[in-house]
Design an enzyme around this catalytic site. Structure first.
Site, PDB file in Angstrom:
ATOM      1  N   ALA A   1      -5.776 -18.316   7.873  1.00 27.64           N
ATOM      2  CA  ALA A   1      -6.969 -17.824   7.188  1.00 27.64           C
ATOM      3  C   ALA A   1      -7.707 -18.961   6.498  1.00 27.64           C
ATOM      4  O   ALA A   1      -7.095 -19.807   5.849  1.00 27.64           O
ATOM      5  CB  ALA A   1      -6.590 -16.751   6.164  1.00 27.64           C
ATOM      6  N   CYS A   2      -9.014 -18.981   6.667  1.00 29.46           N
ATOM      7  CA  CYS A   2      -9.863 -19.951   5.976  1.00 29.46           C
ATOM      8  C   CYS A   2     -11.182 -19.267   5.649  1.00 29.46           C
ATOM      9  O   CYS A   2     -11.346 -18.073   5.882  1.00 29.46           O
ATOM     10  CB  CYS A   2     -10.082 -21.203   6.822  1.00 29.46           C
ATOM     11  SG  CYS A   2     -10.974 -20.912   8.362  1.00 29.46           S
ATOM     12  N   ASP A   3     -12.129 -20.010   5.091  1.00 31.36           N
ATOM     13  CA  ASP A   3     -13.393 -19.403   4.683  1.00 31.36           C
ATOM     14  C   ASP A   3     -14.120 -18.749   5.846  1.00 31.36           C
ATOM     15  O   ASP A   3     -14.601 -17.626   5.744  1.00 31.36           O
ATOM     16  CB  ASP A   3     -14.311 -20.458   4.045  1.00 31.36           C
ATOM     17  CG  ASP A   3     -13.994 -20.646   2.563  1.00 31.36           C
ATOM     18  OD1 ASP A   3     -13.802 -19.630   1.884  1.00 31.36           O
ATOM     19  OD2 ASP A   3     -13.925 -21.790   2.114  1.00 31.36           O
TER      20      ASP A   3
ATOM     21  N   ILE B   1     -10.654 -15.368   5.356  1.00 30.13           N
ATOM     22  CA  ILE B   1      -9.860 -14.758   4.294  1.00 30.13           C
ATOM     23  C   ILE B   1     -10.371 -13.364   3.966  1.00 30.13           C
ATOM     24  O   ILE B   1      -9.598 -12.443   3.697  1.00 30.13           O
ATOM     25  CB  ILE B   1      -9.874 -15.662   3.045  1.00 30.13           C
ATOM     26  CG1 ILE B   1      -9.011 -16.906   3.287  1.00 30.13           C
ATOM     27  CG2 ILE B   1      -9.373 -14.917   1.812  1.00 30.13           C
ATOM     28  CD1 ILE B   1      -8.962 -17.863   2.138  1.00 30.13           C
TER      29      ILE B   1
END
Length: 527
Positions: free
Chosen positions: A438-440, A472
């Protein structure tokens, strides 16, 4: 709460533009597949397309005029207030679309075009969508707060449905009477300015703005707020647009990184070849920004390369059938190939020329300062790591690609410091079947990290484990193990506090991946 104070310090106006551009990008990027599909339709079926078809070409107009703005408005509304915001935002933009059409029709009726002319063309409400989607969702959110907990039992659905319908209705009127004329005026001014640059052969001057803006992450507002709407309008009539290449051309970044590969020193020279692969093939342009910030004068090389690429496309009359996102050579070539003829060769030539010009200018600059750079390296200065930190500050948030570059620059030292939140997970409370990176944005380096771990799990002979990547915001609680950059773990825990969380500094090459494989194997053996 995760700490992101460092990237947000200072530069008030610049940070505001960055946040604005990031927000615009968040509305546009999820809808790029729809733009690509529309570009394919346009390239094939309009009058100047590969396979002209009057019937199928009728899909083109309604798609760009209605569907794409509605999708963008819905996405913007969802970003502010989930599904409820998406619905009111999507409806509200219809007011702006129709309001704009009414104004254009009235103008053409009052000012009949010359014989053979077509009059003033309709404005596609991309900007209107980016205004009304989030605004309508915000209004809905504030109103819901007013009567939260005050509605009598049994009337909740009635209030929710009618309040959203009334807000959507009112915001559509706002779009019709207020947003439509404002956006029409903005597009008239901006379109006229861009048209003047094209007509006078001066469009290459845009590189003096775009290339420095990219390095300081100020380009999203220009690219997604202006170039995408204008370029889409051009494609609808001409089948292509040069505007899609102003920012996406991977040539300048490639030329700069190749110059560092040959004439750089220390960590910059060692890491430049890998960064070039990520930038040119993967389309993640931000990996070359720290190299430019090491020597700001190198922005001159980027401007020269960008301007050369634009000038080449202008001379050859080449462009893209839709936006190239991410700015990978594969995406650029695909969109160029859809236009047909010699367009693909022309676009590829513009990439090569942009890279070559940037390389030559950057090589001269690097050679001139090579002795001084070697002295600084001998003194122990780590210019690249400092530039990576500055780039992260300019971006205003943590970056997966930049964290990977920083880890490489420190020769593995930073990677060794990567750790899970609260220590390595020795035991999982349940079998691990779903792993999510998960990332931006949910793309870019997190996708590459997921691919690395997926391959490691496959080589370990572990079956039945799904490894994916998402933003996210899209974590839904079904994940068994979540991998995030260490600066984002707290946010990920907020969305799913049940899962095992692993924090890393480098998505692309973390020593924690081997520990994760062992943890997955152990958890599934105890099932």
């Amino acid at each position: 709460m995760t700490s992101t104070a460092t990237p947000r310090q200072g530069g008030g106006a610049r940070v505001a533009v960055q946040r604005f551009g990031t927000f615009l990008s968040g509305m546009i990027m999820p809808n790029i597949p729809a733009l690509i599909a529309w570009g394919i339709l346009t390239a094939l079926f309009i009058d100047v397309g590969w396979l002209p078809n009057a019937d199928l070409a009728q899909i083109v107009g309604p798609t760009i005029h209605f569907l794409l703005p509605i999708l963008i408005a819905g996405t913007g509304g969802r970003m502010v207030y989930d599904t409820r915001g998406a619905v009111v935002g999507a409806f509200a933009v219809m007011g702006a679309i129709v309001g704009s059409d009414v104004l254009i029709d009235a103008f053409n009726a009052a000012n009949p075009p010359a014989e053979g002319g077509s009059g003033l063309g309709y404005v596609h409400m991309f900007i209107g969508a980016m205004i009304l989607g989030p605004l309508s969702a915000w209004v809905m959110k504030q109103l819901d707060k007013l009567w939260d907990g005050k509605v009598k039992a049994g009337f909740e659905m009635l209030v929710n449905m009618f309040s959203a319908g009334i807000v959507a209705f009112v915001m559509a009127l706002v779009g019709f009477f207020a947003v439509a004329p404002i956006v029409n005026w903005i597009m008239s001014v901006v379109g006229g300015a861009v048209g003047w640059l094209v007509d006078t052969g001066l469009l290459w001057l845009a590189s003096f703005l775009i290339e420095p803006a990219k390095v300081f992450f100020l380009n999203n507002a220009i690219n997604h707020g202006v170039l995408t709407p204008l370029g889409s309008s051009e494609v609808a009539t001409d089948g292509q647009s040069i505007l899609f290449l102003l920012e996406a051309n991977p040539g300048p970044g490639l030329g700069l990184l190749l110059a560092f590969s040959v004439f750089g020193v220390g960590a910059a020279r060692a890491t430049a070849p890998g960064a070039a692969i990520i930038q040119f093939l993967g389309g993640i342009h931000e990996v070359y920004f720290p190299y430019a910030l090491m020597k700001p004068v190198l922005i001159v090389a980027l401007v020269a390369g960008g301007a050369s690429g634009v000038a080449t496309n202008m001379l050859l009359g080449t462009g893209l059938a839709g936006p190239a996102a991410p700015g990978s050579i594969f995406a650029v070539a695909t969109q160029a190939g859809l236009v047909g003829g010699g367009n693909l060769l022309g676009v590829l030539l513009s990439v090569v020329i942009a890279a070559a010009v940037t390389f030559v200018v950057a090589a001269v600059i690097l050679r001139a300062s090579r002795k001084r750079d070697l002295e600084r390296e001998a003194a122990g200065e780590d210019a690249l790591s400092a530039a990576v930190a500055q780039t992260t500050a300019n971006k205003g948030k943590a970056s997966d690609a930049l964290s990977g570059l920083a880890a490489s620059a420190s020769a593995g030292g930073a990677a060794a410091a990567a750790s899970t939140a609260g220590g390595a997970p020795a035991v999982a409370s349940a079998p691990i079947r779903k792993i999510v990176f998960a990332c931006d944005a949910g793309m870019g380096s997190s996708a590459m990290g997921a691919s690395v771990l997926r391959n490691k799990i496959k080589k370990a002979g572990i079956e039945g484990v799904e490894v994916t990547n998402v933003s996210i915001a899209n974590l839904d609680g079904s994940e068994d193990l979540v991998v995030t950059h260490q600066d984002l773990t707290a946010r990920a825990r907020h969305h799913n506090d049940r899962a095992t969380h692993v924090s890393v500094e480098n998505f692309m090459n973390s020593p924690k991946y081997d520990e994760v494989v062992s943890l997955v194997a152990e958890s599934n053996r105890t099932e």
